[in-house]
Design an enzyme around this catalytic site. Structure first.
Site, short mmCIF file in Angstrom:
data_model
loop_
_atom_site.label_atom_id
_atom_site.label_comp_id
_atom_site.label_asym_id
_atom_site.label_seq_id
_atom_site.Cartn_x
_atom_site.Cartn_y
_atom_site.Cartn_z
N ASP A 147 0.84 -1.38 -0.02
CA ASP A 147 0.03 -0.02 0.04
C ASP A 147 0.88 1.24 -0.07
OD1 ASP A 147 0.71 0.68 2.61
OD2 ASP A 147 -1.36 0.51 3.29
N ASP B 194 -8.34 -6.76 1.75
CA ASP B 194 -7.27 -6.95 2.76
C ASP B 194 -7.89 -6.51 4.01
OD1 ASP B 194 -6.78 -4.06 2.21
OD2 ASP B 194 -5.27 -4.54 3.83
N CYS C 227 -12.09 -27.16 10.71
CA CYS C 227 -10.93 -26.41 10.18
C CYS C 227 -9.68 -27.59 10.06
CB CYS C 227 -10.72 -25.52 11.08
SG CYS C 227 -9.35 -24.34 10.79
N CYS D 122 -6.45 -25.93 9.86
CA CYS D 122 -5.46 -25.29 10.15
C CYS D 122 -4.64 -25.96 11.25
CB CYS D 122 -5.95 -23.70 10.61
SG CYS D 122 -6.17 -23.80 12.69
N CYS E 52 -6.13 -26.40 14.63
CA CYS E 52 -7.18 -27.10 15.01
C CYS E 52 -7.01 -28.73 14.68
CB CYS E 52 -8.40 -26.80 13.83
SG CYS E 52 -8.91 -25.22 14.53
N HIS F 156 -5.16 -19.71 12.49
CA HIS F 156 -6.34 -20.30 12.45
C HIS F 156 -7.16 -19.20 11.57
CE1 HIS F 156 -10.32 -21.88 13.19
NE2 HIS F 156 -10.87 -20.56 13.39
ZN LIG Z 1 -8.15 -23.81 12.88
#
Ligand SMILES: [Zn+2]
Length: 377
Positions: free
Chosen positions: A90, A272, A310, A312, A315, A341
């Site tokens: 930016d 964003d 999830c 991730c 998780c 996450h």
């Molecule tokens: Zn997660």
């Protein structure tokens, strides 16, 4: 560089390519690494693991620390942070107007005091283009004034007229820098930024003006600065028909999952926001059932992950009880897991939006999730 491959209503499914990385599938959420790192102890290597397509870094911050000349000497930002995918920087405009103090705005640019040590800095269109050229990002953003909310019509008009003049200077300087023999990324693109506060007449006038300059893409800036969501949606509705259809559109600094779904439905391709990393660092986690406050007492003995669905890194292996404990014990790992996450969730949200557009089911997706994702679990 960009093509829309499918429309559903005004929502667009597209593909974007630049000097780094493969084809970016849009709509896309850019993961924010303000100072060349994602706050919460997350690196560019982690971004690869969690489905990030584009990283966003900040001109103002990197100019102050370590200095864009340092980054240039180190081979540019891609090499410095070891990220070989697309980077958007930016312009610094938003931070100059939100972080810095003692600002003086003139036609040439802005003089302000660094928020770190107070030393005086001048930044105008040419300086912003030079810094972003030194960083070697794939997409540079035009230098603009982000007007405070609320603003008077009179002030917003004078400001967006100046921002339009600044864009002409950005375009000229950007072309000059890209053509230099030793430039870091000669294929750097430039996106213009629409301003005009919350006044539809100014927004439309400004968009029509900057569309004449044939930038590589166009952003809507100056929103998500405290106005109600409906005001933001109304501004997008007013501006969108005036944005070149064949160019990518970027809604800057937005937003919640619901804001993003509503932005996509209004024809936006790029987003964003610091929200997934900032909220994550405060224990606020996004899930498909709504947001979870991991600090809540009820999770003290909860063996289940933050979200069963999830994938991730948190998780996959760890319980809510463990993550809550890490926060309570002030372990840095709490921040890292939560940010991973939340960014995973945002990247997965965009994947599901794209899947829905591909399958022609985006209207159903929007009806199901736009409200639900705002709720607390
Ligand atoms: Zn997660």
């Amino acid at each position: 560089m960009f093509k829309v491959i499918k429309y559903q209503g005004r929502a667009r499914r597209g593909q974007f390519s630049c000097a780094h990385g493969g084809t970016v599938q849009t709509p896309v959420f850019m993961n924010v690494g303000t100072q060349g790192a994602i706050k919460g102890g997350v690196s560019a290597h982690d971004l690869k693991e969690i489905g990030c397509q584009i990283e966003l870094s900040n001109t103002y911050h990197l100019h102050l620390r370590p200095g864009d000349n340092v980054v240039r000497q180190m081979g540019g930002l891609h090499k410095f942070m070891d990220w070989d995918g697309p980077i958007l920087t930016d312009s610094g405009g938003f931070q100059v107007f939100s972080l810095a103090s003692l600002r003086k705005i003139k036609e040439e640019g802005v003089t302000f005091a660094s928020h770190i040590d107070g030393h005086r800095i001048f930044m105008g269109p040419e300086e912003s283009m030079q810094i972003q050229s030194n960083l070697g990002s794939d997409v540079a953003m035009a230098f603009d004034e982000c007007v405070e909310n609320p603003a008077t019509h009179e002030y917003a008009k004078a400001s967006c007229e100046r921002t339009a003049r600044w864009l002409e200077r950005c375009v000229a300087e950007h072309e000059r820098l890209n053509a230099l023999p030793d430039t870091v990324n000669p294929k750097q693109m430039l996106f213009g930024i629409n301003q005009g506060a919350t006044f539809p007449d100014l927004r439309v006038w400004h968009m029509d003006e900057i569309a004449k300059l044939n930038c590589d893409g166009y952003a809507i800036g100056g929103l998500a600065v405290g106005e109600p969501a409906q005001v933001m949606y109304d501004i997008i509705d007013a501006v969108e028909p005036h944005m070149p259809a064949e160019k990518p559109r970027y809604l800057m600094g937005v937003g919640t999952p619901s804001n993003i779904i509503e932005g996509v439905s209004r024809g936006v391709d790029f987003f964003d926001c610091v929200m997934p990393s900032r909220n994550g660092r405060h224990g606020k986690l996004f899930t498909w059932e709504g947001t979870v406050n991991i600090l809540n007492q009820k999770y003290e003995m909860d063996p289940s992950p933050v979200s069963e669905s999830c994938g991730c890194p948190c998780c996959r292996s760890f319980s809510k009880a463990y993550l809550r404990h890490l926060f309570k014990a002030d372990e840095v790992l709490a921040l890292r897991f939560s940010v991973l996450h939340n960014l995973w969730f945002y990247n997965e949200l965009m994947q599901k939006i794209r899947d829905a557009l591909d399958e022609g089911t985006f209207d159903e997706f929007r009806a199901k999730y736009s409200g639900k994702l705002e709720q607390r679990v």
